[in-house]
Design a protein around this motif. Structure first.
Motif, mmCIF file in Angstrom:
data_model
loop_
_atom_site.group_PDB
_atom_site.id
_atom_site.type_symbol
_atom_site.label_atom_id
_atom_site.label_comp_id
_atom_site.label_asym_id
_atom_site.label_seq_id
_atom_site.Cartn_x
_atom_site.Cartn_y
_atom_site.Cartn_z
ATOM 1 N N UNK A 233 0.828 -1.213 0.000
ATOM 2 C CA UNK A 233 0.000 0.000 0.000
ATOM 3 C C UNK A 233 0.861 1.262 0.000
ATOM 4 N N UNK A 234 1.921 1.273 0.778
ATOM 5 C CA UNK A 234 2.708 2.490 0.962
ATOM 6 C C UNK A 234 3.784 2.690 -0.102
ATOM 7 N N UNK A 235 4.310 1.596 -0.664
ATOM 8 C CA UNK A 235 5.516 1.766 -1.483
ATOM 9 C C UNK A 235 5.409 1.213 -2.892
ATOM 10 N N UNK A 236 4.238 0.704 -3.291
ATOM 11 C CA UNK A 236 4.134 0.016 -4.574
ATOM 12 C C UNK A 236 2.971 0.540 -5.403
ATOM 13 N N UNK A 237 3.001 0.196 -6.697
ATOM 14 C CA UNK A 237 1.897 0.473 -7.614
ATOM 15 C C UNK A 237 1.775 -0.687 -8.584
ATOM 16 N N UNK A 238 0.594 -0.792 -9.209
ATOM 17 C CA UNK A 238 0.354 -1.854 -10.186
ATOM 18 C C UNK A 238 -0.047 -3.180 -9.582
ATOM 19 N N UNK A 239 -0.396 -3.192 -8.290
ATOM 20 C CA UNK A 239 -0.647 -4.462 -7.606
ATOM 21 C C UNK A 239 -1.900 -5.170 -8.107
ATOM 22 N N UNK A 240 -2.980 -4.456 -8.329
ATOM 23 C CA UNK A 240 -4.251 -5.107 -8.664
ATOM 24 C C UNK A 240 -4.154 -5.875 -9.972
ATOM 25 N N UNK A 241 -3.561 -5.270 -10.993
ATOM 26 C CA UNK A 241 -3.430 -5.961 -12.280
ATOM 27 C C UNK A 241 -2.538 -7.195 -12.126
ATOM 28 N N UNK A 242 -1.466 -7.045 -11.355
ATOM 29 C CA UNK A 242 -0.586 -8.184 -11.091
ATOM 30 C C UNK A 242 -1.348 -9.309 -10.399
ATOM 31 N N UNK A 243 -2.139 -8.987 -9.371
ATOM 32 C CA UNK A 243 -2.861 -10.016 -8.624
ATOM 33 C C UNK A 243 -3.831 -10.765 -9.530
ATOM 34 N N UNK A 244 -4.514 -10.057 -10.405
ATOM 35 C CA UNK A 244 -5.451 -10.724 -11.314
ATOM 36 C C UNK A 244 -4.724 -11.688 -12.238
ATOM 37 N N UNK A 245 -3.521 -11.311 -12.659
ATOM 38 C CA UNK A 245 -2.771 -12.165 -13.585
ATOM 39 C C UNK A 245 -2.332 -13.466 -12.919
ATOM 40 N N UNK A 246 -1.786 -13.387 -11.709
ATOM 41 C CA UNK A 246 -1.222 -14.595 -11.096
ATOM 42 C C UNK A 246 -2.298 -15.542 -10.576
ATOM 43 N N UNK B 123 20.207 -0.698 -1.259
ATOM 44 C CA UNK B 123 19.405 0.215 -2.066
ATOM 45 C C UNK B 123 17.946 0.176 -1.650
ATOM 46 N N UNK B 124 17.218 1.230 -2.022
ATOM 47 C CA UNK B 124 15.758 1.298 -1.894
ATOM 48 C C UNK B 124 15.282 1.215 -0.444
ATOM 49 N N UNK B 125 16.031 1.802 0.485
ATOM 50 C CA UNK B 125 15.657 1.688 1.899
ATOM 51 C C UNK B 125 14.384 2.465 2.208
ATOM 52 N N UNK B 126 14.332 3.720 1.844
ATOM 53 C CA UNK B 126 13.155 4.542 2.153
ATOM 54 C C UNK B 126 12.241 4.730 0.954
ATOM 55 N N UNK B 127 12.826 4.735 -0.212
ATOM 56 C CA UNK B 127 12.056 4.868 -1.436
ATOM 57 C C UNK B 127 12.821 4.189 -2.552
ATOM 58 N N UNK B 128 12.088 3.818 -3.586
ATOM 59 C CA UNK B 128 12.739 3.231 -4.748
ATOM 60 C C UNK B 128 13.321 4.338 -5.618
ATOM 61 N N UNK B 129 14.299 3.977 -6.417
ATOM 62 C CA UNK B 129 14.934 4.959 -7.283
ATOM 63 C C UNK B 129 13.904 5.641 -8.181
ATOM 64 N N UNK B 130 12.902 4.894 -8.618
ATOM 65 C CA UNK B 130 11.860 5.457 -9.477
ATOM 66 C C UNK B 130 10.691 6.039 -8.683
ATOM 67 N N UNK B 131 10.792 6.041 -7.370
ATOM 68 C CA UNK B 131 9.701 6.514 -6.521
ATOM 69 C C UNK B 131 9.018 5.353 -5.847
ATOM 70 N N UNK B 132 8.035 4.786 -6.517
ATOM 71 C CA UNK B 132 7.357 3.582 -6.017
ATOM 72 C C UNK B 132 7.790 2.361 -6.815
ATOM 73 N N UNK B 133 7.878 1.229 -6.104
ATOM 74 C CA UNK B 133 8.153 -0.015 -6.797
ATOM 75 C C UNK B 133 6.942 -0.433 -7.607
ATOM 76 N N UNK B 134 7.191 -0.905 -8.820
ATOM 77 C CA UNK B 134 6.075 -1.217 -9.707
ATOM 78 C C UNK B 134 5.947 -2.718 -9.917
ATOM 79 N N UNK B 135 4.761 -3.258 -9.594
ATOM 80 C CA UNK B 135 4.413 -4.618 -9.997
ATOM 81 C C UNK B 135 4.180 -4.642 -11.504
#
Length: 927
Positions: free
Chosen positions: A471-484, A785-797
């Motif tokens: 919730x706090x650090x990622x994006x793209x989760x819902x589409x990923x969950x539907x796929x797997x 790396x990526x301790x507080x934030x990812x290099x791109x901001x949010x980690x992407x699923x």
């Protein structure tokens, strides 16, 4: 806790041994059985010390401190006791001839001299054992010199994890044996040399050691083989490297550990086949045009001025007649950061082309692309020591770690043995590391996304995802969950061959043991699905919240000593140094300004293009078509290591001009027009960047042979000559090619590469551990790396689906071939095949075949078999083994000509990373 040692009052932590407390205070207590890397046993009693209030001395190595202890480490009584102990040890030993001289250079000899011990008259008069009785080509064994300290036994078990050495018999007949009284190699010794490194007497020693070598100068450097980046000392006598020894236990990343190649594979440095003078084909010197595809003429040795002027003139003529796109440059993962930086600068600044690439295209380009998409950075996120010491679980997929990265592989074995970390190995072969695994998932080659999606589906089914992290650090989760969701255990088991029960057990381990470290290598990347394989591993670590924490992360292991650094330096067709995109107008302007040139006629130099250049495989094809007319190759051997070598050979036969900078005649040199003799790692200075982003020095220890020159000097002079011929003058702050040393190049790298901005020669020489990014001179480096934030901001699923390999077995070619490395060789084998000991143990290629397939084709063990694909064939000896499943063959790529597995491999490419699919192609056996 307060103690007093030799009158000095000290504060020490509870549980500290008296020996360690004294050592930290700079007080040396004699030891023989003890070593800080090993479990203390207190058997030699040489470390006896006096404790106030106690009647008898105590062993300092096993005695813990307690409040108020008063200790004396050196008294007349203690000295007498130590002398007696040493004389008893000498009485049981038998030194003769050279070994008596050698004793002076050992730990035992040091204490014998210190305390004036002499061998008693009643000592054993005859040797008990046959001297040098083991045939191992690297290690000398003479147990007549053994004092039964068991350091060899403990080192093999506690450092290497092989358990080769043991103790047999009792009383005066007690002795050290290999295996069940067999040879070292028969006991599955990996010839790492740890036993000899830890031995205090010379009973186990390196064969290169001799009295003439005891006073060798030691030069600290970085190993030239895999990406672990081990530190070692080159031992130099009379301008020759005579051996390699371990560094101090606390020096990272390896301490005293080395693998067989790093410790013993050094003799290539002085091999008689070294290139020592520049060469040019006679017809080119004569000015005779060579029709495309015509055979190349004989070599003529020339001086450097002739060779470099020829290259300068021809490359400039090609650029001016048909444009920069007609030239291409291969950088090298074997060469330094400084040299790779110069290659891409030569391509971009001098010749105005992005046609620059290197062998990361063939090994980890899919890692760089996939991790950049998911996190914004394509490098290993954690450190090797962090993974080995902090992880709660290990997931190794597509990495034969103990053979490809042996020192790190040994660290993983110890994580299992010492810390009981559960290990999951996912690999189509039962590799050695699988012996230590809680689970071995033996998926079919080319089904990695199926396996990973299936595991993640099970994790979601049991609610094992880290919802807060997602919730706090990622994006793209819902589409990923539907796929797997569609990757049910039954479907995955059916298509991968991994039983449902094992899939569920693996998912349970991943959910219950966090953080988990994901570790992979080319078994994941060398596929047409390499990028989505990497994206699936990124998804797994995001799903479990294993990013930015000690003991977790994504940990791709770089295969060659500087493949990480070559990528960092911009030896890639789409990226400037520091992964700065050539498509970004602002970044192009930055480099245009830094490298600005002023032509003598005052005209404006043509701009750098926003379009990326060609990759390695694309440049080879373009050379074959005649579109790419000049090819400069630094330290690479595409005629050995590229897929579908027959196609590569046909392209090089038609290539107009090939310039090769190398240390040996190679398979590629047969198709070169100019050879520029470079230097080994032992003959120049520079930096390598290891697999966990650690920038390290390597140092010149000996002189180059003949007229060979250091690689950075060759490149710098070529850059100067071309600019002079073209009438262009450097005017930008970093446009020139006058470098006093590699340190000056490193300074330029720091000025243009944000991750390296704070990395300087002075900091490296001071011993600082610098893992990029190091954005400033006062920054300590970034272990995780990526301790507080990812290099791109949010980690992407990323929602990724399984795709089949480009080529699968069929009726005509019913077997699946996969490829990899073996412990005793490295990459194309140019160095290891010129190491006498390495070649003695592994002199020819073996093809692993299952017992079922061997029976089907009526193949006997060690029989020479011919493997054919639609592209070509190769020969190898059959190794009948259950390491591979039915229908799968495994072969290595270290041997040339008709034994080269790349005669058969396929050049199908990942559509994003353009990496070839070395790991899967269809073949048949011709008996």
């Amino acid at each position: 806790m307060h103690v007093t040692i030799d009158g000095r009052e000290l504060e020490v932590e509870p549980g500290t041994s008296l020996l360690d407390a004294a050592s930290r205070a700079g007080i040396e207590i004699p030891t023989l059985c003890h070593h800080p890397d090993l479990t203390p046993v207190g058997s030699c009693r040489l470390c006896l010390v006096s404790v106030a209030g106690r009647e008898t001395p105590v062993a300092a190595c096993t005695e813990p401190v307690s409040e108020g202890l008063v200790i004396e480490t050196e008294t007349e009584e203690l000295a007498a006791q130590r002398r007696e102990i040493l004389e008893l040890l000498l009485a049981e030993c038998h030194f003769s001839g050279a070994s008596e001289t050698a004793l002076a250079g050992t730990e035992l000899g040091k204490w014998v001299q210190r305390y004036g011990a002499v061998r008693p008259e009643w000592s054993r008069s005859e040797p008990r054992f046959v001297s040098d009785s083991d045939p191992n080509p690297f290690l000398r064994v003479d147990f007549n010199e053994c004092i039964l300290c068991t350091r060899c036994v403990r080192a093999c078990a506690e450092v290497q994890g092989r358990f080769v050495w043991g103790v047999s018999e009792r009383g005066r007949e007690t002795r050290i044996i290999a295996g069940v009284d067999t040879t070292m190699l028969e006991a599955r010794c990996e010839s790492c040399g740890a036993c000899a490194a830890y031995c205090p007497t010379g009973a186990l020693s390196d064969r290169w050691e001799s009295p003439s070598n005891f006073q060798a100068e030691k030069v600290r450097t970085t190993c030239t083989y895999c990406g672990v980046g081990c530190q070692l000392d080159l031992n130099v006598v009379d301008d020759r490297v005579v051996g390699v020894t371990s560094v101090e236990p606390d020096v990272g990343p390896n301490g005293m550990s080395l693998c067989v190649k790093g410790r013993y594979g050094f003799d290539f440095i002085h091999h008689p086949e070294r290139l020592t003078r520049p060469r040019v084909r006679r017809e080119l010197l004569d000015g005779t045009p060579r029709p495309p595809g015509a055979p190349r003429g004989e070599w003529v040795e020339v001086d450097w001025d002739v060779a470099l002027e020829f290259v300068t003139k021809r490359f400039t003529a090609i650029q001016q007649s048909t444009g920069p796109a007609s030239l291409g440059f291969f950088a090298s993962a074997k060469c330094s950061n400084e040299e790779n930086y110069l290659v891409q600068k030569l391509a971009r600044q001098v010749f105005r082309t992005h046609n620059v690439d290197h062998c990361a295209r063939l090994c980890h380009s899919s890692t760089v692309a996939g991790l950049a998409m998911a996190f914004g950075s394509g490098a290993m996120s954690n450190s090797m020591d962090d993974v080995a010491e902090s992880t709660a679980a290990l997931f190794v997929i597509g990495s034969n770690t103990t053979e490809q990265h042996p020192v790190f592989g040994a660290m993983l074995r110890q994580a299992v043995l010492r810390r009981k970390s559960p290990l999951i190995v996912a690999d189509p072969r039962r590799i050695d590391l699988a012996e230590f695994a809680t689970l071995h998932l033996q998926q079919k080659p080319g089904t990695d996304v199926l396996l990973l999606n299936g595991l993640m589906s099970l994790i979601l089914e049991r609610g094992g995802e880290d919802a807060g992290f997602i919730r706090e650090r990622c994006e793209g989760f819902e589409e990923f969950r539907e796929t797997v969701r569609s990757y049910t255990p039954e479907r995955v088991a059916n298509e991968t061959g991994v039983p449902v029960a094992d899939l569920r057990a693996a998912a349970d381990i991943l959910c219950e043991h966090r953080p988990m470290a994901a570790i992979w290598a080319m078994g994941i990347t060398q596929h047409t699905t390499g990028v989505i394989n990497v994206l699936s591993l990124a998804n797994l670590q995001l799903l479990l919240g294993n990013m930015g924490v000690p003991g977790g992360g994504v940990n791709p292991l770089r295969g060659q000593n500087n493949v990480q650094g070559a990528c960092d330096m911009g030896a890639l067709p789409n990226l400037f140094p520091g992964y700065q995109s050539v498509a970004d107008a602002a970044l192009r302007a930055k480099f245009e300004s830094a490298w600005a040139l002023s032509p003598t006629d005052g005209s404006v130099d043509r701009p750098l293009l926003e379009t990326p250049g060609l990759t390695v495989t694309e440049m080879v094809d373009a050379a074959g078509r005649g579109d790419l007319r000049g090819l400069f190759i630094l330290g690479e051997n595409p005629l050995m290591t590229d897929p579908d070598v027959n196609h590569v050979r046909s392209c090089f036969e038609r290539a107009e001009l090939v310039v090769l900078q190398e240390i040996f005649p190679s398979e590629t040199s047969q198709y070169a027009d100019v050879i520029l003799p470079g230097t080994t790692f032992a003959e120049r200075d520079g930096t390598f960047t290891n697999t966990d982003r650690r920038v390290q020095r390597f140092r010149r220890a000996v002189s180059p042979p003949g007229a060979a020159r250091t690689d950075w000097e060759i490149l710098a002079e070529l850059g100067r000559r071309v600019l002079q011929r073209q009438g262009r003058t450097p005017i930008g702050p970093h446009a020139g090619w006058e470098y006093a040393s590699p340190d000056a190049i490193l300074s330029e790298i720091g000025a243009l590469t944000p991750q390296y901005a704070g990395i300087t020669a002075a900091r490296l020489d001071s011993g600082e551990r610098l893992q990029w990014p190091v954005p400033s001179a006062d920054h300590p480096g970034t272990p995780i790396l990526h301790v507080d934030r990812f290099t791109r901001g949010k980690g992407r699923f990323h929602a990724v689906d399984h795709l089949p390999p480009h080529e699968s077995p069929d009726a005509e070619f019913p077997l699946l071939l996969t490829t990899g490395r073996v412990l005793y060789h490295w990459h194309g084998g140019e160095m290891t095949r010129r190491s006498q000991g390495l070649n003695a143990i592994y002199p020819e290629p073996f093809v692993e075949i299952s017992p079922e397939d061997a029976a089907r084709w009526e193949i006997e063990s060690l029989q020479t078999i011919r493997i054919q694909s639609r592209r070509g064939e190769f020969l190898g000896r059959a190794a009948i083994t259950e390491r591979v499943g039915a229908g799968v063959l495994f072969a290595n790529f270290h041997f040339p000509d008709d034994r080269n597995v790349n005669n058969a491999t396929i050049a199908a490419l990942d559509p994003v990373a353009k990496i070839p699919e070395y790991k899967v192609c269809a073949v048949r056996i011709v008996v």
